[in-house]
Design a protein around this motif. Structure first.
Motif, PDB file in Angstrom:
ATOM      1  N   ILE A  27       0.853  -1.186   0.000  1.00  0.00           N
ATOM      2  CA  ILE A  27       0.000   0.000   0.000  1.00  0.00           C
ATOM      3  C   ILE A  27       0.888   1.235   0.000  1.00  0.00           C
ATOM      4  CG2 ILE A  27      -1.780   1.311   1.228  1.00  0.00           C
ATOM      5  CD1 ILE A  27      -1.312  -2.394   1.884  1.00  0.00           C
ATOM      6  N   ASN A  28       0.809   2.046  -1.066  1.00  0.00           N
ATOM      7  CA  ASN A  28       1.626   3.246  -1.192  1.00  0.00           C
ATOM      8  C   ASN A  28       0.999   4.417  -0.436  1.00  0.00           C
ATOM      9  OD1 ASN A  28       3.051   1.613  -2.960  1.00  0.00           O
ATOM     10  ND2 ASN A  28       3.341   3.252  -4.462  1.00  0.00           N
ATOM     11  N   LEU A  29       1.832   5.117   0.346  1.00  0.00           N
ATOM     12  CA  LEU A  29       1.361   6.220   1.190  1.00  0.00           C
ATOM     13  C   LEU A  29       2.373   7.357   1.153  1.00  0.00           C
ATOM     14  CD1 LEU A  29       0.653   3.715   4.044  1.00  0.00           C
ATOM     15  CD2 LEU A  29      -1.180   5.069   3.014  1.00  0.00           C
ATOM     16  N   TYR A  30       1.887   8.572   0.912  1.00  0.00           N
ATOM     17  CA  TYR A  30       2.782   9.729   0.949  1.00  0.00           C
ATOM     18  C   TYR A  30       2.056  10.991   1.418  1.00  0.00           C
ATOM     19  CZ  TYR A  30       6.737  12.728  -0.411  1.00  0.00           C
ATOM     20  OH  TYR A  30       7.780  13.607  -0.417  1.00  0.00           O
ATOM     21  N   ALA A  31       0.921  11.302   0.820  1.00  0.00           N
ATOM     22  CA  ALA A  31       0.222  12.549   1.175  1.00  0.00           C
ATOM     23  C   ALA A  31      -0.065  12.622   2.671  1.00  0.00           C
ATOM     24  CB  ALA A  31      -1.071  12.678   0.365  1.00  0.00           C
ATOM     25  N   ASP A  32      -0.448  11.509   3.277  1.00  0.00           N
ATOM     26  CA  ASP A  32      -0.749  11.522   4.718  1.00  0.00           C
ATOM     27  C   ASP A  32       0.485  11.872   5.545  1.00  0.00           C
ATOM     28  OD1 ASP A  32      -3.425  10.973   4.474  1.00  0.00           O
ATOM     29  OD2 ASP A  32      -3.213   8.814   4.727  1.00  0.00           O
ATOM     30  N   LEU A  33       1.673  11.488   5.073  1.00  0.00           N
ATOM     31  CA  LEU A  33       2.897  11.844   5.786  1.00  0.00           C
ATOM     32  C   LEU A  33       3.202  13.327   5.625  1.00  0.00           C
ATOM     33  CD1 LEU A  33       5.416   8.904   5.240  1.00  0.00           C
ATOM     34  CD2 LEU A  33       3.598   9.162   6.923  1.00  0.00           C
ATOM     35  N   ARG A  34       2.970  13.862   4.448  1.00  0.00           N
ATOM     36  CA  ARG A  34       3.202  15.290   4.238  1.00  0.00           C
ATOM     37  C   ARG A  34       2.262  16.126   5.098  1.00  0.00           C
ATOM     38  NH1 ARG A  34       2.788  13.735  -1.165  1.00  0.00           N
ATOM     39  NH2 ARG A  34       1.182  15.298  -1.621  1.00  0.00           N
ATOM     40  N   ILE A  35       1.014  15.675   5.208  1.00  0.00           N
ATOM     41  CA  ILE A  35       0.042  16.357   6.060  1.00  0.00           C
ATOM     42  C   ILE A  35       0.509  16.329   7.520  1.00  0.00           C
ATOM     43  CG2 ILE A  35      -2.315  16.227   6.978  1.00  0.00           C
ATOM     44  CD1 ILE A  35      -3.143  15.181   4.151  1.00  0.00           C
ATOM     45  N   ALA A  36       1.001  15.167   7.968  1.00  0.00           N
ATOM     46  CA  ALA A  36       1.479  15.028   9.350  1.00  0.00           C
ATOM     47  C   ALA A  36       2.683  15.928   9.597  1.00  0.00           C
ATOM     48  CB  ALA A  36       1.833  13.574   9.637  1.00  0.00           C
ATOM     49  N   MET A  37       3.599  15.986   8.649  1.00  0.00           N
ATOM     50  CA  MET A  37       4.770  16.840   8.810  1.00  0.00           C
ATOM     51  C   MET A  37       4.374  18.307   8.948  1.00  0.00           C
ATOM     52  SD  MET A  37       7.643  15.252   6.226  1.00  0.00           S
ATOM     53  CE  MET A  37       8.959  16.275   6.878  1.00  0.00           C
ATOM     54  N   PHE A  38       3.426  18.732   8.144  1.00  0.00           N
ATOM     55  CA  PHE A  38       2.980  20.127   8.198  1.00  0.00           C
ATOM     56  C   PHE A  38       2.292  20.423   9.522  1.00  0.00           C
ATOM     57  CE2 PHE A  38       0.014  23.578   6.509  1.00  0.00           C
ATOM     58  CZ  PHE A  38       0.992  24.563   6.603  1.00  0.00           C
ATOM     59  N   LYS A  39       1.507  19.466   9.986  1.00  0.00           N
ATOM     60  CA  LYS A  39       0.858  19.607  11.299  1.00  0.00           C
ATOM     61  C   LYS A  39       1.919  19.771  12.396  1.00  0.00           C
ATOM     62  CE  LYS A  39      -1.919  16.868  14.579  1.00  0.00           C
ATOM     63  NZ  LYS A  39      -2.580  15.552  14.780  1.00  0.00           N
ATOM     64  N   GLY A  40       2.938  18.916  12.383  1.00  0.00           N
ATOM     65  CA  GLY A  40       4.005  18.997  13.374  1.00  0.00           C
ATOM     66  C   GLY A  40       4.819  20.271  13.248  1.00  0.00           C
ATOM     67  N   LEU A  41       5.031  20.720  12.021  1.00  0.00           N
ATOM     68  CA  LEU A  41       5.780  21.951  11.780  1.00  0.00           C
ATOM     69  C   LEU A  41       5.070  23.158  12.385  1.00  0.00           C
ATOM     70  CD1 LEU A  41       8.186  23.326  10.345  1.00  0.00           C
ATOM     71  CD2 LEU A  41       6.739  23.498   8.305  1.00  0.00           C
ATOM     72  N   LYS A  42       3.758  23.206  12.231  1.00  0.00           N
ATOM     73  CA  LYS A  42       2.990  24.321  12.805  1.00  0.00           C
ATOM     74  C   LYS A  42       3.062  24.302  14.329  1.00  0.00           C
ATOM     75  CE  LYS A  42      -0.811  23.487  10.427  1.00  0.00           C
ATOM     76  NZ  LYS A  42      -2.212  23.646   9.926  1.00  0.00           N
ATOM     77  N   VAL A  43       3.000  23.111  14.933  1.00  0.00           N
ATOM     78  CA  VAL A  43       3.128  23.009  16.387  1.00  0.00           C
ATOM     79  C   VAL A  43       4.509  23.483  16.823  1.00  0.00           C
ATOM     80  CG1 VAL A  43       3.236  21.396  18.331  1.00  0.00           C
ATOM     81  CG2 VAL A  43       1.449  21.138  16.590  1.00  0.00           C
ATOM     82  N   SER A  44       5.540  23.046  16.095  1.00  0.00           N
ATOM     83  CA  SER A  44       6.903  23.427  16.437  1.00  0.00           C
ATOM     84  C   SER A  44       7.097  24.933  16.355  1.00  0.00           C
ATOM     85  CB  SER A  44       7.893  22.723  15.502  1.00  0.00           C
ATOM     86  OG  SER A  44       9.226  23.036  15.842  1.00  0.00           O
ATOM     87  N   ALA A  45       6.565  25.537  15.317  1.00  0.00           N
ATOM     88  CA  ALA A  45       6.741  26.977  15.116  1.00  0.00           C
ATOM     89  C   ALA A  45       6.102  27.798  16.232  1.00  0.00           C
ATOM     90  CB  ALA A  45       6.153  27.388  13.770  1.00  0.00           C
ATOM     91  N   LYS A  46       5.048  27.263  16.828  1.00  0.00           N
ATOM     92  CA  LYS A  46       4.327  27.996  17.876  1.00  0.00           C
ATOM     93  C   LYS A  46       4.862  27.716  19.280  1.00  0.00           C
ATOM     94  CE  LYS A  46      -0.131  28.180  15.451  1.00  0.00           C
ATOM     95  NZ  LYS A  46      -1.549  27.725  15.481  1.00  0.00           N
ATOM     96  N   SER A  47       5.706  26.699  19.416  1.00  0.00           N
ATOM     97  CA  SER A  47       6.046  26.226  20.762  1.00  0.00           C
ATOM     98  C   SER A  47       7.430  26.637  21.250  1.00  0.00           C
ATOM     99  CB  SER A  47       5.922  24.704  20.820  1.00  0.00           C
ATOM    100  OG  SER A  47       6.790  24.099  19.884  1.00  0.00           O
ATOM    101  N   HIS A  48       8.141  27.473  20.489  1.00  0.00           N
ATOM    102  CA  HIS A  48       9.492  27.856  20.888  1.00  0.00           C
ATOM    103  C   HIS A  48       9.622  29.376  20.939  1.00  0.00           C
ATOM    104  CE1 HIS A  48      10.647  23.691  20.501  1.00  0.00           C
ATOM    105  NE2 HIS A  48      10.254  23.678  19.249  1.00  0.00           N
TER     106      HIS A  48
END
Length: 284
Positions: free
Chosen positions: A227-248
């Motif tokens: 099962i090929n998966l990529y878009a869901d990982l990109r979405i997760a990375m962006f979600k984590g990036l936004k959290v990181s940007a707000k938390s420091h």
């Protein structure tokens, strides 16, 4: 440990689970995928696209994956995804990819067969497996371009294609799409059942991201092994990036602090996908 597709997909097909295949290019992705796969004792397929190998990309990806693969006690496949350029395919084989996909899905079947045979003749002598696509999975490419109309796989073409090309795995089109869905798909499981009865090799589902879990699992129960998966990982990375940007508050956060929310979001998504495809504890 690095293996080819046959060493994970034949077992998956026999035992009725799927092997998650994640497109990835950078350390944050590769390391999080491998660490999570080892934690869950899941086999895993790391994939790169043609454009990821341009310049020194192929040196970075192969050096990183080959350098750490033996440190993990799970089967790891290094796979070239959706390739059409013979020179890049040959280079990937020479650099140590253990599997390659030739994508001739937009070509007439006889041309697809001829080109796929050429790739098989390059790969098999070096113990590299080959995936091909019959039918066409539409959607959006990584660069945002349109990937053409969906063409469902014709069951009566499957045996001819596999027998003439000698491919090791076959990607089929049963209603998924690449990228992010505008509306939920409806997979043609009846067609998959018919294809699975005919196909001598394991079957692959492209466009797994965003496909409803029940439909993915129904497809696995009826013959899908990768099962090929990529878009869901990109979405997760962006979600984590936004959290990181707000938390420091510091202008110079430590790397571990900076990347932790991204890795956490990725890990959560990867675990969800491994549970979805029933691959946990299958890499022992």
């Amino acid at each position: 440990m690095l293996v080819n597709l046959n060493e994970v997909l034949i077992k998956a097909r026999k035992e009725g689970y799927g092997v998650p295949a994640f497109d990835c290019t950078e350390d944050v992705l590769i390391r999080t995928i491998l660490d999570t796969a080892e934690e869950k004792k899941s086999p895993v397929i790391l994939m790169a696209l043609e454009h990821d190998l341009k310049g020194k990309g192929i040196d970075y990806i192969t050096s990183l994956v080959k350098g750490v693969a033996d440190k993990y006690d799970i089967p790891i496949v290094l796979h070239l995804d959706h390739a059409t350029n013979f020179e890049i395919i040959e280079k990937a084989i020479d650099y140590g990819f253990t599997s390659v996909m030739y994508d001739g899905s937009m070509l007439p079947i006889e041309e697809n067969i001829a080109n796929t045979k050429r790739v098989v003749e390059m790969a098999h002598p070096k113990n590299v497996t080959v995936e091909a696509e019959l039918g066409h999975v539409a959607g959006k490419e990584i660069d945002g371009s349109y990937a053409g109309e969906t063409m469902l796989t014709e069951p009566d073409e499957v045996l001819k294609f596999v027998n003439e090309t000698k491919v090791d795995a076959l990607a089929v089109s049963i209603g998924t799409a690449h990228g992010v869905y505008v509306s939920a798909p409806e997979l043609n499981i009846d067609r998959l059942i018919e294809i699975n009865k005919i196909s001598p090799v394991p079957l692959v589902l492209h466009g797994g991201s965003g496909t409803p879990i029940d439909q993915v699992q129904e497809s696995i129960k009826n013959g899908i092994s990768k099962i090929n998966l990529y878009a869901d990982l990109r979405i997760a990375m962006f979600k984590g990036l936004k959290v990181s940007a707000k938390s420091h508050d510091r202008v110079d956060p430590l790397p571990d602090q900076l990347y932790k929310p991204i890795r956490d979001a990725l890990r959560e998504t990867i675990i969800d996908k491994m549970e979805m495809v029933f691959s946990e504890n299958k890499g022992i």
